[in-house]
Write a protein that holds these residues in place. Structure first.
Motif, PDB file in Angstrom:
ATOM      1  N   GLY A 178      -5.375   6.266   3.469  1.00 15.38           N
ATOM      2  CA  GLY A 178      -5.093   4.826   3.739  1.00 15.38           C
ATOM      3  C   GLY A 178      -3.668   4.406   4.498  1.00 15.38           C
ATOM      4  O   GLY A 178      -3.519   5.287   5.163  1.00 15.38           O
ATOM      5  N   HIS A 179      -3.048   3.337   3.885  1.00 20.47           N
ATOM      6  CA  HIS A 179      -1.881   3.061   4.480  1.00 20.47           C
ATOM      7  C   HIS A 179      -0.759   3.866   4.348  1.00 20.47           C
ATOM      8  O   HIS A 179       0.196   3.946   5.252  1.00 20.47           O
ATOM      9  CB  HIS A 179      -1.740   1.676   3.967  1.00 20.47           C
ATOM     10  CG  HIS A 179      -2.699   0.476   4.288  1.00 20.47           C
ATOM     11  ND1 HIS A 179      -2.739   0.007   5.521  1.00 20.47           N
ATOM     12  CD2 HIS A 179      -3.348  -0.127   3.546  1.00 20.47           C
ATOM     13  CE1 HIS A 179      -3.471  -1.101   5.473  1.00 20.47           C
ATOM     14  NE2 HIS A 179      -4.166  -0.923   4.414  1.00 20.47           N
ATOM     15  N   GLU A 187      -9.009  -2.420   8.512  1.00 20.88           N
ATOM     16  CA  GLU A 187      -8.587  -1.465   7.354  1.00 20.88           C
ATOM     17  C   GLU A 187      -8.789  -0.139   7.720  1.00 20.88           C
ATOM     18  O   GLU A 187      -9.645   0.151   8.429  1.00 20.88           O
ATOM     19  CB  GLU A 187      -9.522  -2.025   5.989  1.00 20.88           C
ATOM     20  CG  GLU A 187      -8.916  -3.373   5.252  1.00 20.88           C
ATOM     21  CD  GLU A 187      -7.553  -3.471   4.923  1.00 20.88           C
ATOM     22  OE1 GLU A 187      -7.441  -2.471   4.097  1.00 20.88           O
ATOM     23  OE2 GLU A 187      -7.184  -4.162   5.590  1.00 20.88           O
TER      24      GLU A 187
END
Length: 731
Positions: A684-685, A615
């Motif tokens: 993040g992504h 992650e």
């Protein structure tokens, strides 16, 4: 592509090395020699007013006297010159006239100072050779001769002027290059010995980069000759640092990954192939960013920067090719013995410090980003006090050099602007003769300008179409006050031209004014173009539109922090009147381009961790844990290497050395280690949109393997997990 390159050079290392040696011999043997110009006017294109004025002077007053060398006389006891001293000055001037010294065209007596303590001999040289080595050689002969002629008198004589400054600059540059070269070698050697405890690895990059340096210098000479670029003595000092600093960076990127592959159990040759495959893209992208940033200098209007850009780009391009071919070939030929006698390469260290830093970034990315960003913002506040200085002569050599002593003494003995007066050329636009009755009022208007000591009509050409007004400023030519004053002179000269005439303002202050204009143009042109091109490279590497924006924003913040710190150190603490005018441009390109290397290495490793199934926050922490030692080692060596420029003993290279080394330290130890990974973890992504470059890799080699991330992490500087290792062992 990089796997194919790795395969080719590792399978045929001897042929790769032989090809490099043949190329080195051929290029060095046939490369042309380069003259070096220190003439400030050569920095500017012909469209600027100061250059137009110089061209008009050559056309209208071809025999006009412009001293290239100035002999300054004073008594050894500091008293007023006596009648006997005056006769000695006249005799020395007469004797110098009789000597047939190359480049010397005229030798005439100058005006004594008002206080009667100083006298001058003015020497005119061929203006077409201004700033060239021939005139430096002539200045050396003149200096020796005038001192010899003054023996037995009560006179102390020193030689100054532009030709003498070129000579002293040349001597200072040679000394500076030697100190920089020695300092660079010692820093790289000692640091690599500490890191690897292996003498072969410590010496190897110096030998290989020395070979690369010879090839790069030869190619630069060809390019400079082919494209008729300006050569400057300061560039060679910068080249030493760039070649060895950047070359060592790429060497470290490769060796750290090679050691990692060996620790994971790869056969030695396969370990190098996998290392080139894994780190090759990051090295190529980093080098591409640097090359493009340097090439953006071609858009500069300054000849110095126009030549520097392609020269440094060629140096980095050759270093890149060596990093992907020569270094892998040599290391694979030696094999693991390259780490001899150390045996620590066989076992992964705990890397507890970087592991702890990684955990901190993973757990508190917002706090990490805020603190590191705050440091950069606070340092950036200093940039608002930035002032530029244009005194290239004193900036490129110590104040103790003879020509600098002459310059300082003349400023005290004469009007500060007397050593480099401003000339206003008034010409008719229709070829008719000038109205002589309008010349005296015009001179009075020039003399009334704030900052002008006096203005007088000096001469009119034989056709009567051009008049030369000598305007003496109250300030030394390179100061901000002189540049502001010459700007006012231009305004008055242009606004008060009689009918059918036009005015051009020339002289050193006018040249500096135009250089200031050109630098401001470069800020608006070079900076954005370089930033845009680097962002494109980052976008192609990361397959992302989002990441390049915050990566470049962080690097831009690093630049601001570096400029702010440099202003505080040199202007506020050391009391410099300003920083060298080209420093922000050079600093921007080095800090932004080379500093981006570490961002690229870190973000590429972060993507690799993400592709292993981690992650965003965990990937950022692991990237710092594993890539941190590489970034720290490379950043320290490169920063320390640039810091050796401070040994040169002149303010230009001292300021440049500090600024660039500080900027690289910020890029490595603040941006790449904390700011960039923490921002990426927070975003993040979405940081990889639209390419989704952080998606876990699924390959046939993963069949039957534990889910990425489920295997225990292999500790160390470069290892991530053993889970995705099989995919690396292809081919």
């Amino acid at each position: 592509m990089f796997r194919r390159i790795g395969n080719a050079v590792v399978r045929h290392p001897v042929w790769t090395i032989v090809a490099w040696l043949i190329a080195a011999v051929a290029i060095v043997a046939t490369a042309p020699s380069l003259p070096s110009s220190s003439d400030e006017s050569s920095f500017l294109p012909r469209s600027y007013e100061s250059i137009k004025a110089a061209d008009l002077q050559q056309e209208a007053f071809p025999s006009a006297f412009t001293p290239s060398a100035i002999a300054l006389y004073k008594r050894t006891d500091g008293g007023k010159l006596t009648a006997a001293d005056q006769r000695d000055v006249a005799r020395i001037t007469s004797e110098l006239k009789k000597k047939d010294i190359d480049q010397v065209q005229k030798v005439v007596p100058g005006q004594p100072s008002e206080d009667g303590r100083y006298a001058l001999t003015l020497v005119q040289m061929d203006s077409k050779k201004a700033g060239q080595p021939e005139q430096a050689d002539a200045a050396k002969v003149l200096r020796d001769d005038v001192k010899e002629l003054a023996k037995g008198t009560r006179l102390d004589v020193k030689l100054g002027g532009s030709a003498a400054q070129a000579l002293d600059q040349q001597d200072s540059s040679e000394r500076g290059e030697a100190l920089i070269g020695i300092g660079t070698f010692v820093i790289i050697l000692v640091t690599l010995l500490i890191i690897f405890r292996a003498p072969i690895l410590a010496v190897l990059p110096l030998i290989l980069i020395g070979l690369v340096s010879a090839i790069a210098n030869g190619l630069i000479a060809f390019a400079t000759k082919l494209f008729d670029l300006e050569a400057n003595s300061s560039i060679s000092s910068i080249l030493i640092v760039v070649l060895f600093g950047v070359g060592t960076d790429y060497f470290l990127f490769l060796i750290f990954r090679y050691r990692e592959r060996l620790r994971l159990g790869d056969e030695p040759k396969q370990a190098m192939i996998n290392a080139v495959d894994r780190v090759g893209e990051a090295i190529a992208s980093a080098a591409g960013a640097v090359i493009i940033a340097f090439l953006a200098l071609v858009l500069s209007t300054l000849g110095f920067l126009k030549q520097m850009g392609p020269a440094l780009a060629i140096a980095v391009a050759v270093t890149l090719i060596a990093g992907l071919t020569l270094i892998p070939a040599v290391v694979s030929l030696i094999g693991p013995k390259v780490f001899w006698p150390s045996k620590s390469w066989r076992k992964e260290p705990d890397n507890a410090r970087f592991a702890a830093l990684g955990r901190g970034v993973r757990r508190r990315p917002a706090l990490t980003a805020a603190l590191s960003g705050l440091v950069l913002v606070v340092l950036s506040l200093g940039m608002f006090g930035y002032q530029a200085t244009f005194d290239l002569a004193s900036g490129s050599m110590p104040k103790t050099k003879e020509s600098m002593v002459v310059q300082d003494e003349m400023q005290k003995a004469y009007s500060a602007g007397a050593a480099a007066p401003t000339d206003v050329y008034l010409s008719t636009t229709d070829g008719r003769r000038l109205d002589e009755s309008a010349l005296a009022p015009y001179a009075r208007k020039l003399g009334a300008v704030d900052g002008v000591a006096n203005a007088r009509l000096t001469q009119v050409n034989k056709e009567g179409t051009t008049a030369d007004f000598t305007v003496t400023l109250e300030y030394e030519a390179s100061t901000d006050k002189a540049i502001d004053a010459v700007s006012r002179v231009r305004d008055i000269a242009h606004a008060n031209t009689p009918e059918r005439t036009e005015a051009l303002v020339g002289g050193m202050s006018s040249i500096y004014k135009d250089i200031d204009t050109a630098v401001n143009h470069d800020y608006r042109t070079v900076f954005p173009v370089a930033a845009a091109l680097i962002m494109i490279i980052l976008g192609l590497l990361l397959r992302s539109i989002v990441a390049p924006w915050y990566l470049m924003a962080s690097v831009g913040l690093g630049f601001s922090a570096t400029l702010g710190a440099t202003v505080w150190i040199f202007q506020d603490w050391q009391g410099h009147p300003g920083l060298m005018f080209m420093l922000p441009v050079i600093m921007y390109l080095f800090v932004v381009a080379i500093g981006t290397d570490y961002n690229i290495l870190m973000i590429a490793r972060l993507r690799e961790e993400a592709r292993a199934g981690r992650e965003p926050r965990e990937a950022a922490g692991m990237a710092l844990r594993h890539a941190g030692p590489t970034v720290a080692a490379a950043g320290f060596i490169l920063a320390a290497t640039f810091a050796t420029m401070m040994l040169a003993g002149n303010s230009l290279l001292t300021e440049m050395g500090f600024a660039v080394s500080f900027g690289i330290a910020v890029a490595a130890f603040v941006m790449a280690m904390f700011f960039t990974p923490s921002l990426t973890a927070l975003i993040g992504h979405a940081a990889w949109w639209p390419g989704h470059g952080d998606r876990a890799e699924a390959t046939a080699a993963d069949a039957g393997t534990a889910r990425p991330g489920s295997a225990p992490a292999a500790p160390g500087d470069g290892a991530s997990t053993a889970a995705y290792d099989p995919a690396e062992r292809r081919g």
